[in-house]
Design a protein around this motif. Structure first.
Motif, PDB file in Angstrom:
ATOM      1  N   ALA A  21       1.169  -4.038  17.809  1.00 32.88           N
ATOM      2  CA  ALA A  21      -0.335  -4.221  17.583  1.00 32.88           C
ATOM      3  C   ALA A  21      -0.983  -5.072  18.664  1.00 32.88           C
ATOM      4  N   CYS A  22      -0.295  -5.292  19.540  1.00 29.26           N
ATOM      5  CA  CYS A  22      -0.458  -5.975  20.776  1.00 29.26           C
ATOM      6  C   CYS A  22      -1.814  -5.471  21.561  1.00 29.26           C
ATOM      7  N   GLY A  23      -3.031  -5.627  21.682  1.00 24.83           N
ATOM      8  CA  GLY A  23      -4.140  -4.905  22.553  1.00 24.83           C
ATOM      9  C   GLY A  23      -4.360  -5.640  23.463  1.00 24.83           C
ATOM     10  N   LEU A  24      -3.729  -6.693  23.901  1.00 25.26           N
ATOM     11  CA  LEU A  24      -4.222  -7.415  25.118  1.00 25.26           C
ATOM     12  C   LEU A  24      -3.982  -6.780  26.335  1.00 25.26           C
ATOM     13  N   ALA A  25      -2.704  -5.968  26.447  1.00 24.44           N
ATOM     14  CA  ALA A  25      -2.321  -5.293  27.755  1.00 24.44           C
ATOM     15  C   ALA A  25      -1.344  -4.384  27.148  1.00 24.44           C
ATOM     16  N   PRO A  26      -1.713  -2.978  27.326  1.00 22.51           N
ATOM     17  CA  PRO A  26      -0.921  -2.049  27.371  1.00 22.51           C
ATOM     18  C   PRO A  26       0.419  -2.316  27.888  1.00 22.51           C
TER      19      PRO A  26
ATOM     20  N   PHE B  97       2.676   3.626  15.131  1.00 18.29           N
ATOM     21  CA  PHE B  97       2.057   3.273  14.012  1.00 18.29           C
ATOM     22  C   PHE B  97       0.624   2.570  14.021  1.00 18.29           C
ATOM     23  N   VAL B  98       0.342   2.120  15.251  1.00 22.28           N
ATOM     24  CA  VAL B  98      -0.944   1.386  15.248  1.00 22.28           C
ATOM     25  C   VAL B  98      -2.036   2.015  16.175  1.00 22.28           C
ATOM     26  N   SER B  99      -3.223   2.131  15.732  1.00 24.01           N
ATOM     27  CA  SER B  99      -4.297   2.624  16.482  1.00 24.01           C
ATOM     28  C   SER B  99      -5.180   1.422  16.892  1.00 24.01           C
ATOM     29  N   PHE B 100      -5.761   1.568  17.962  1.00 27.49           N
ATOM     30  CA  PHE B 100      -6.532   0.511  18.769  1.00 27.49           C
ATOM     31  C   PHE B 100      -8.137   0.854  18.900  1.00 27.49           C
ATOM     32  N   ARG B 101      -8.924  -0.057  18.472  1.00 23.87           N
ATOM     33  CA  ARG B 101     -10.395  -0.039  18.572  1.00 23.87           C
ATOM     34  C   ARG B 101     -10.896  -0.829  19.441  1.00 23.87           C
ATOM     35  N   PRO B 102     -12.018  -0.804  20.023  1.00 25.76           N
ATOM     36  CA  PRO B 102     -12.581  -2.058  20.795  1.00 25.76           C
ATOM     37  C   PRO B 102     -13.107  -2.967  19.800  1.00 25.76           C
TER      38      PRO B 102
ATOM     39  N   THR C  89       0.832  -1.287  -0.058  1.00 27.79           N
ATOM     40  CA  THR C  89      -0.048  -0.154   0.063  1.00 27.79           C
ATOM     41  C   THR C  89       1.153   1.384   0.016  1.00 27.79           C
ATOM     42  N   GLY C  90       2.144   1.127   0.290  1.00 27.83           N
ATOM     43  CA  GLY C  90       3.004   2.094   0.477  1.00 27.83           C
ATOM     44  C   GLY C  90       2.426   3.116   1.890  1.00 27.83           C
ATOM     45  N   ARG C  91       1.770   2.565   2.653  1.00 22.59           N
ATOM     46  CA  ARG C  91       1.306   3.190   3.836  1.00 22.59           C
ATOM     47  C   ARG C  91       1.909   2.390   5.010  1.00 22.59           C
ATOM     48  N   ALA C  92       1.931   3.282   6.334  1.00 23.86           N
ATOM     49  CA  ALA C  92       2.569   2.427   7.462  1.00 23.86           C
ATOM     50  C   ALA C  92       1.539   2.014   8.346  1.00 23.86           C
ATOM     51  N   LYS C  93       0.420   3.038   8.582  1.00 19.79           N
ATOM     52  CA  LYS C  93      -0.544   2.882   9.531  1.00 19.79           C
ATOM     53  C   LYS C  93      -1.514   1.754   9.814  1.00 19.79           C
ATOM     54  N   VAL C  94      -1.778   0.976  10.789  1.00 23.86           N
ATOM     55  CA  VAL C  94      -2.320   0.201  11.363  1.00 23.86           C
ATOM     56  C   VAL C  94      -3.581   0.115  12.239  1.00 23.86           C
ATOM     57  N   ILE C  95      -4.643  -0.278  11.866  1.00 28.90           N
ATOM     58  CA  ILE C  95      -5.969  -0.400  12.892  1.00 28.90           C
ATOM     59  C   ILE C  95      -5.860  -1.834  13.476  1.00 28.90           C
ATOM     60  N   ALA C  96      -5.761  -1.969  14.737  1.00 26.75           N
ATOM     61  CA  ALA C  96      -5.898  -3.178  15.706  1.00 26.75           C
ATOM     62  C   ALA C  96      -6.679  -2.828  16.544  1.00 26.75           C
ATOM     63  N   PHE C  97      -7.117  -4.054  17.402  1.00 25.28           N
ATOM     64  CA  PHE C  97      -8.293  -4.149  18.265  1.00 25.28           C
ATOM     65  C   PHE C  97      -7.843  -4.380  19.752  1.00 25.28           C
TER      66      PHE C  97
ATOM     67  N   GLY D 166      -6.672  -7.921  21.189  1.00 25.73           N
ATOM     68  CA  GLY D 166      -5.990  -8.911  20.235  1.00 25.73           C
ATOM     69  C   GLY D 166      -4.601  -9.096  20.749  1.00 25.73           C
ATOM     70  N   TYR D 167      -3.950 -10.109  20.568  1.00 22.28           N
ATOM     71  CA  TYR D 167      -2.684 -10.553  21.029  1.00 22.28           C
ATOM     72  C   TYR D 167      -1.507 -10.380  19.932  1.00 22.28           C
ATOM     73  N   HIS D 168      -1.548 -11.266  19.046  1.00 28.70           N
ATOM     74  CA  HIS D 168      -0.438 -10.932  17.838  1.00 28.70           C
ATOM     75  C   HIS D 168       0.625 -11.412  17.993  1.00 28.70           C
ATOM     76  N   GLY D 169       1.296 -11.550  19.524  1.00 30.10           N
ATOM     77  CA  GLY D 169       2.552 -11.909  19.490  1.00 30.10           C
ATOM     78  C   GLY D 169       3.471 -10.655  20.136  1.00 30.10           C
TER      79      GLY D 169
END
Length: 439
Positions: free
Chosen positions: A178-183, A196-201, A156-164, A167-170
């Motif tokens: 992008a790990c949304g399980l625990a800040p 580069f990651v924004s989190f949503r419920p 995409t040539g873009r960097a930003k990611v939306i995660a939740f 979510g764990y992801h590693g």
């Protein structure tokens, strides 16, 4: 065609209260040389729950059973964080790995491949319901997520990611962002992982994607976040929004894939075709292997860089791990195992609801990916987990608040063992009752 046969499965037998003296001695030896993070976490959990969190030490395992170094026999309802989809030491996987090990243990990565890697990549590409899919192999789920995030930026040539949230992801650097399980997992390394990651419920449908978003990263069902099944149509909504914004949809199926949630690919079973699917855990049935499967038009971005952009490692696509994955795919091919996962899982969830009625428990999940959310929070969940261990059942806590028992047993587990667990669970819940409502 590889098939699996359920093996002898035994109920718990406790010779000494866990952890026994040998487990304690070996744990002390480990604590003297291992990273102190793990002992620190156990100490914090002991303070929270007012119960011992001292570990047992495994000696051997077969099918759904584990024996610790003190001779206690357990029913393993965690199964290697869900990776042991056919239990400990499945004979058909062990035979495939052993045969390959005797022929060739390591090829030359992306330079000179082994025939097992060729066969596996073809099989994985065929899982994707669109012609031309491309595959990248790794060792872990975090490797797969890393490759997917890199792919999104290249394509995409873009960097930003939306995660939740949830979510764990590693926990390697790319997935950690992008790990949304625990800040608290991310915050100590904020200076290295970027923002580069924004989190949503989890479950939010209207993301209002902007033109600088490269990808939306989501688990079709939350795994470590509590075995939460989203409302119907969520993935379809996200697919439409990604298409409108020119962003990629990445499905993290490290937990849900390979039958754990009742289908080979949970996202595809929902009628949604992601741009990228990430697999791990059950793909190797206990052997370290992961994969990214992506649309051809997306994956072509790697080739557009003339080979200067690559994602590889010495043991990526190792022949024995590929042999294990091929054996797993063979075993799942005719649909009988998936039918059993859904049948056994549906029946168990219903019986769990009956067994826990009036005890402050909400039963969640799908297939053999089940969560028991407890009133009373993490402290009660940890107490119940230890009460179950004393009765010979291995479970873990999960959920964003640590208040959920996560159950991911082997696919071939016998209903009698699950029925016995239900009784042990009732007793453990009564031992650590839910807090009473304030008057």
């Amino acid at each position: 065609m590889t098939t699996f046969q359920p093996r002898l499965q035994r109920l718990p037998e406790m010779l000494t209260p866990p952890p026994g003296p040998r487990s304690r001695a070996m744990s002390a030896r480990l604590a003297a040389v291992e990273c102190p993070a793990f002992d620190a976490r156990r100490s914090a959990r002991e303070a929270l729950s007012d119960t011992s969190q001292a570990p047992i030490v495994y000696a051997e395992g077969e099918g759904p059973n584990v024996i610790d170094v003190d001779g206690n026999r357990y029913v393993d309802l965690v199964a290697g964080f869900g990776a042991l989809v056919f239990g400990h030491r499945p004979p058909f996987v062990s035979a495939a790995v052993s045969a390959q090990q005797d022929k060739l243990a390591l090829a030359l990565g992306d330079v000179y491949s082994a025939e097992t890697k060729v066969a596996l990549c073809e099989r994985l590409a065929a899982l994707f319901p669109e012609p031309g899919a491309r595959v990248m192999l790794g060792l872990s789920g975090a490797d797969a997520i890393t490759a997917a995030l890199k792919t999104a930026q290249l394509a995409t040539g873009r960097a930003k990611v939306i995660a939740f949230e949830g979510g764990y992801h590693g926990l390697s650097h790319g997935p950690l962002a992008a790990c949304g399980l625990a800040p608290s997992f991310r915050e100590p390394f904020a200076g290295q992982v970027g923002d580069f990651v924004s989190f949503r419920p989890y479950g939010e449908r209207d993301l209002r994607l902007t033109g600088d978003v490269a990808a939306v990263l989501i688990e079709p069902l939350l795994g470590r976040g509590g075995c939460i099944v989203p409302a119907e149509g969520l993935l379809r909504d996200l697919r439409a929004q990604c298409d409108a914004a020119g962003a990629l949809l990445i499905a993290d199926e490290v937990w849900t894939g390979m039958g754990r949630a009742g289908s080979l690919l949970a996202s595809v079973a929902e009628g949604v075709l992601p741009d990228i699917v990430c697999l791990g855990k059950g793909l190797g049935a206990g052997f370290p292997i992961s994969a990214v499967i992506g649309r051809d038009r997306v994956m072509q971005a790697w080739g557009a860089h003339g080979g200067t952009a690559i994602h590889t490692g010495t043991h990526f696509g190792s022949p024995p791990a590929c042999a294990a994955a091929l054996a797993v795919l063979d075993a799942l091919a005719d649909g009988a195992v998936l039918e059993r996962v859904n049948r056994i899982g549906d029946a168990w969830r219903q019986k769990l609801e009956t067994a826990t009625a009036g005890r402050g428990v909400t039963v969640l999940g799908r297939g053999l990916m089940i969560g028991l959310k407890l009133e009373g929070g993490a402290a009660r969940a940890l107490s119940v987990m230890r009460a179950l261990l004393a009765r010979g059942y291995i479970v873990l806590t999960g959920g964003t608040k640590g208040d959920t028992l996560t159950l991911t047993p082997p696919f071939d587990i016998e209903p009698g063992l699950l029925e016995a667990f239900n009784g042990a669970l009732r007793a453990a819940l009564d031992e650590a009752p839910a807090p009473k409502e304030p008057r």
